[in-house]
Design a protein around this motif. Structure first.
Motif, PDB file in Angstrom:
ATOM      1  N   ASN A 146       0.835  -1.207   0.000  1.00 29.83           N
ATOM      2  CA  ASN A 146       0.000   0.000   0.000  1.00 29.83           C
ATOM      3  C   ASN A 146       0.875   1.264   0.000  1.00 29.83           C
ATOM      4  O   ASN A 146       0.821   2.071   0.917  1.00 29.83           O
ATOM      5  N   GLU A 191       0.702   4.028  -1.347  1.00 26.68           N
ATOM      6  CA  GLU A 191       0.053   5.342  -1.408  1.00 26.68           C
ATOM      7  C   GLU A 191      -0.174   5.953  -0.024  1.00 26.68           C
ATOM      8  O   GLU A 191      -0.398   7.148   0.081  1.00 26.68           O
ATOM      9  N   ARG A 217       0.912   7.171   3.859  1.00 29.81           N
ATOM     10  CA  ARG A 217       2.111   7.663   4.538  1.00 29.81           C
ATOM     11  C   ARG A 217       2.378   6.876   5.817  1.00 29.81           C
ATOM     12  O   ARG A 217       3.500   6.543   6.130  1.00 29.81           O
ATOM     13  N   ARG A 232       2.257   1.650   6.342  1.00 29.34           N
ATOM     14  CA  ARG A 232       2.564   0.880   5.131  1.00 29.34           C
ATOM     15  C   ARG A 232       2.767  -0.589   5.493  1.00 29.34           C
ATOM     16  O   ARG A 232       3.369  -0.910   6.507  1.00 29.34           O
TER      17      ARG A 232
END
Length: 91
Positions: free
Chosen positions: A66, A68, A70, A73
């Protein structure tokens, strides 16, 4: 089974670093973990984990599923990473 030269090179790349070895071991068994969990499992300070993950990612041994987000993850071994883990002694 005969290992390819590329796989042997990757095995030595992981084994020369205790941090890389510990992170690979932490992600073994199909684990999908966030960096803080990996740090806890492998007894490595969290500020070192991102560098180790970046190195392993560059060698296509781990992947972020993932990228995308912040925070939070998720990382797991790639097929190549799983193959490598099967061929090295992580103890």
């Amino acid at each position: 089974m005969e290992l390819s030269d590329e796989m042997l090179t990757e095995i030595s790349y992981v084994q020369i670093s205790s941090y890389r070895t510990k992170v690979m071991k932490s992600l073994d068994d199909g684990e999908v973990l966030i960096p803080t969990q990996i740090a806890r499992n492998s007894d490595i300070r969290p500020n070192h984990i991102s560098k180790v993950l970046a190195e392993l990612k560059a060698h296509e041994l781990v992947e972020c599923i993932n990228p995308e987000v912040r925070k939070g993850r998720l990382y797991r071994l790639t097929d190549k990473g799983n193959e490598l883990v099967k061929n090295i002694n992580l103890d």
